[in-house]
Each structure stands twice: as structure tokens, then as C-alpha cells.
Design an enzyme around this catalytic site. Structure first.
Site, mmCIF file in Angstrom:
data_model
loop_
_atom_site.group_PDB
_atom_site.id
_atom_site.type_symbol
_atom_site.label_atom_id
_atom_site.label_comp_id
_atom_site.label_asym_id
_atom_site.label_seq_id
_atom_site.Cartn_x
_atom_site.Cartn_y
_atom_site.Cartn_z
ATOM 1 N N ASP A 131 -2.668 -3.187 -4.560
ATOM 2 C CA ASP A 131 -2.399 -2.222 -5.629
ATOM 3 C C ASP A 131 -2.444 -2.948 -6.987
ATOM 4 O OD1 ASP A 131 -1.316 0.808 -5.702
ATOM 5 O OD2 ASP A 131 -0.312 -0.312 -7.289
ATOM 6 N N TYR B 69 0.072 2.527 -15.948
ATOM 7 C CA TYR B 69 -1.239 3.157 -15.759
ATOM 8 C C TYR B 69 -1.903 3.437 -17.107
ATOM 9 C CZ TYR B 69 -0.580 3.776 -10.763
ATOM 10 O OH TYR B 69 -0.426 3.547 -9.419
ATOM 11 N N HIS C 226 -2.236 1.329 2.835
ATOM 12 C CA HIS C 226 -2.105 0.792 1.493
ATOM 13 C C HIS C 226 -0.946 -0.198 1.351
ATOM 14 C CE1 HIS C 226 -2.722 0.857 -2.843
ATOM 15 N NE2 HIS C 226 -1.426 1.069 -3.011
#
Length: 465
Positions: free
Chosen positions: A226, A376, A433
Site C-alpha cells: 500500500d 491521498y 492486500h
């Protein structure tokens, strides 16, 4: 005459290529200041302080009050997790959180590993630092930096840390024993958030590089998935001589080359032409379903967080129920997309509610959801492919553990466009993930074999001198 013309042209081409060849570019370590106000003239305190997670009755009473006042919406019939977190199962999770989850006990679990804080570039940086309980005579531990992502935390690594620091006691090969450092990204967990705009993956990489130097590590390995994957990649770009090896369980790319686009169209029919293996074809195609459609279905959160993180973040920061639903939905779908078809999202098939809620508490207690979401915007908000690090290759020896349920599969031939020195690329038999959280044994074994390859190559180079 023709031979002379040919030789002249050939010589001219060689000279042109020599003069216009690209120099190996590197990224420079940035000197940032992310604390409040102006950077002081005095030198920064470099002391490393012990840290422990603590809780209070006031903190717990506030949480319980909010959980007791939760308002739920009835789900659509037979919708399972296809519309997001199913509120029937959410009631069960919240009931467990309110009546059975023991935060004080989990605080003890968090504190079983040594934790510290130190000031870097104006921010208090939190990290877990675990040394091997013992070392065979004549052996030394290999420092390993492990970086989490969103919506994870350092707690993701609590099951893999013992496998790396004390492999023999867990039935693993102890050829390589590690000293593990797991920092919280600034703005996550107990690391202070940036007080200024612009704190991105490069900023985090520079801070973690300074952290490793401060701890006395001038050579180390780096591992991440990630955001941790991008941060460790940036770290390998700014300090290629210090990062001995880069291990990733997620490989992302910010731009597509023509050959990659062509491989999407034709790779299913001519896999060898594009360097695809049978497993690549199985994971990627049909691409509309397994690639494009899945990305569209799973990236809505990223668009919100890359544009207006504070809007949604303020609501999540105020509501523990909303926070849990927002975070835990990712631990369902990103672990296995088929879990959307289950009424409970399959959450307890791979995780315990204690583990899942401990991770949620590491967002609730420090009140860091807004700052975590801002990461982000700082990384994507200026556009994809606009940052220098996105255009530069990584030359550090790289290992990739490719898990089958990762959001988007990246074949080795694609990964090598960015990571030009991949020495290990393995298809994992299961997992998604959150690799360290879900399949710690698989990930630990892959890190072990990757480091073994790096060390052997280094030994061969030394012998060849």
C-alpha cells in the site's frame, strides 16, 4: 563508397547516443519542516524517547456513549456487502465492540513490543523497534524497515515481527534474523500529523531515512505494501546505497506505456510476447472484469480522499460506528473480492474482531482519520505522473511477493519497467492486500528468501573483485 557512408552513419549514431544518453538520476533528500509555525533557529532535539500506549476511563466512556447512540440503516434485502458494509453485520460488530472488546487488554498487547518517539522535521515520529531475543554466536541481526499503509497501522505487523526476529522459535529458517523497525506514517496512529500542506510519500521517505540513520543503521532492508510500498520505493530512490534491498507486496504504477496497453489487449492470446506467465493470465483476464471493473468499483474512496478528505474525514472522526464501517469494509473486499457475496463480508474468516477493532482504535484514539486521508490528496491531488519520483527507475535489488487477491495484479514484465533489478518475483498461493496481517508466515518466508538472494549476490560481487 557505400561502406564508408555506412560506417560514417554508424559512428554518428554512436556519438549521438553517447552525447544524449540520460544520466542516472537520483532523488535528493529533502529538508522539510512540518511542525507548527516557523522552523526554530535552534537545532532539533534528536533524543529517542520510550513510548507506551495508554488509555483512560474518560476515553472509554466517551466511546461507549457514542456506540450506544448509534443509528443504523436497514440494508437492502440480499445485498450482503455489495453496497458496502452490511448494517446487519455492523450491529454485531458494534455490539461486540461495546460489550466484549477489551481495549485495556489490547493496550497491553500493543505495549508488548518496545515503542518510541523522536522528533524529526518538527514532528513526533512514533515507531516500534524490536530486536531479536537472542543471536547465535558470530551472527548479527539485519535491520528491516517495515511501513504500513491505509487503512492499516503498525499493528498489521504484530504477527510477523516474531517470525522475523525469532524465526527458529516459530519453525522458520533462521539463516537471516532481523531487527525490525515499524514507524507510523506521520498523520497515522501515534505519529504527529503534518501542520503544513504538501506532506507526501517523499516527505515520509526522507523522515524514515533520517530515523534509520538516527538509530545507527547505515545499511538496511525496506519492506512495504500500500502506501508503504511507495514510501519504501522513494526511500530506495533517495538512498540507493543505504537500502540493500527493497521488498514489496504491492507494486503500483502511475502511468501506462504503449506496450502495457497493448498487452492488455493481446496478452491473453499471446502471453509469451509480453512476458506473461500462466498465472498472470489467470489473474488479469478478462481484463474488463478483473482489471478495469475492479479498479472502478474499489477506487471511489481514493477519489474522495484525493480531493476533499476533510469533508468525509470530519464525520468519521466524530462517529466510531462510521469509522469502523469505513475501515472494515476494506478488510473485507481487499482480502477477497468474493467476500462481497457474504452477509458478514467474510471478515472473521481471516481475522478476529479483536485484531480488526484494535486497528480501528488506532485511528479512533489518536483522532487521526482526517490526517490519514489527507495523505491521498498530498500524493494524488496534483495529478498522476507529475512527480519526479514517478518517472525514475529503481535500481536497488527488488523482491516482489504477488498475492492473488491484491486489488490489481501487476505482472513482472510491468513491474520491471519501474524496478529494473527484480531478483525475486513469487506468486503467493493465497492472500490479499493486507499480507502481513492476513498471511504473516507466507510473507515472512518470502522476505527471508529474498534477503538470502541479495546477500548471495553481494558475496559473489565481493569474490569477483
Amino acid at each position: 563508397m557505400l561502406l564508408e557512408i555506412f560506417l560514417t552513419l554508424a559512428l554518428g549514431i554512436i556519438v549521438y547516443l553517447f552525447l544524449t544518453r540520460k544520466k542516472e538520476e537520483t532523488l535528493h533528500i529533502e529538508e522539510g519542516w512540518w511542525g507548527k509555525g516557523q522552523k526554530p533557529d535552534s537545532e532539533e532535539d534528536t533524543t529517542v524517547h520510550p513510548f507506551k500506549v495508554e488509555t483512560t476511563e474518560e476515553e472509554l466512556n466517551d466511546l461507549f456513549r457514542r456506540l450506544d447512540q448509534a443509528r443504523f440503516t436497514e440494508p437492502l434485502e440480499n445485498s450482503c456487502f455489495q453496497y458496502g458494509f452490511n448494517s446487519v453485520y455492523l450491529r454485531k460488530v458494534i455490539s461486540y465492540w461495546r460489550n466484549q472488546f477489551n481495549w485495556k487488554k489490547q493496550v497491553e498487547v500493543l505495549n508488548k513490543f518496545p515503542q518510541f518517539k523522536t522528533k524529526i522535521e518538527g514532528l513526533d515520529v512514533h515507531f516500534v523497534h524490536v530486536k531479536p531475543p537472542s543471536l547465535p554466536e558470530g551472527r548479527s541481526a539485519k535491520p528491516l524497515l517495515m511501513v504500513h499503509g491505509w487503512p492499516g497501522s503498525v499493528y498489521e505487523f504484530y504477527k510477523i515481527i516474531p517470525l522475523l526476529t525469532d524465526p527458529a522459535s516459530h519453525g522458520l529458517n533462521d539463516e537471516h534474523i532481523f531487527e525490525v523497525i515499524c514507524p507510523s506514517i506521520p498523520g497515522y496512529g501515534f505519529s504527529e500529523t503534518s501542520h503544513k500542506k504538501g506532506f507526501n510519500s517523499m516527505s515520509a521517505a526522507c523522515i524514515f531515512y533520517k530515523l534509520m540513520l538516527r538509530l545507527g543503521f547505515h545499511e538496511f532492508y525496506a519492506q512495504g505494501g500500500d502506501w508503504g510500498s511507495l514510501i519504501c520505493t522513494n526511500l530506495a530512490q533517495i538512498a540507493p546505497t543505504q537500502v540493500k534491498g527493497l521488498h514489496l507486496n504491492m507494486v503500483s504504477f502511475m502511468s501506462m506505456r504503449f506496450t502495457q496497453l497493448l498487452s492488455i489487449l493481446l496478452g491473453r492470446y499471446f502471453p509469451g510476447l509480453f512476458g506473461f506467465q500462466d498465472e498472470d493470465v489467470r489473474r488479469m483476464f478478462p481484463f474488463l472484469k478483473k482489471g478495469l471493473y475492479r479498479i472502478l468499483m474499489e477506487s471511489g474512496y481514493a477519489h474522495i480522499q484525493a480531493t476533499k478528505p476533510d469533508t468525509v474525514g470530519c464525520g468519521l472522526n466524530d462517529s466510531p460506528v462510521g469509522l469502523a464501517a469505513y475501515i472494515l469494509e476494506k478488510f473485507s473486499t481487499w482480502t477477497d473480492p468474493e467476500f462481497q457475496k457474504l452477509e458478514d463480508g467474510g471478515l472473521e474468516r481471516k481475522y478476529s474482531l479483536d485484531d480488526l477493532l484494535t486497528n480501528v482504535m488506532l485511528y479512533w484514539v489518536p483522532r487521526c482519520m482526517v490526517s490519514a486521508m489527507r495523505f491521498y490528496k498530498e500524493n494524488i491531488g496534483k495529478g498522476i505522473g507529475t512527480q519526479k519520483h514517478e518517472k525514475l527507475p529503481v535500481r536497488v535489488p527488488t523482491g516482489v511477493a504477488s498475492f492473488p487477491n491484491e486489488i490489481l495484479h501487476t505482472p513482472r514484465s510491468w513491474a520491471q519497467q519501474k524496478y529494473i533489478n527484480i531478483i525475486s518475483f513469487n506468486f503467493m498461493p493465497r492472500g490479499g492486500h493486507f499480507a502481513a496481517f492476513e498471511e504473516p508466515e507466507l510473507l515472512a518466508a518470502d522476505i527471508q528468501q529474498f534477503v538470502g538472494r541479495v546477500e548471495k549476490e553481494e558475496l559473489w560481487r565481493e569474490k569477483g573483485k
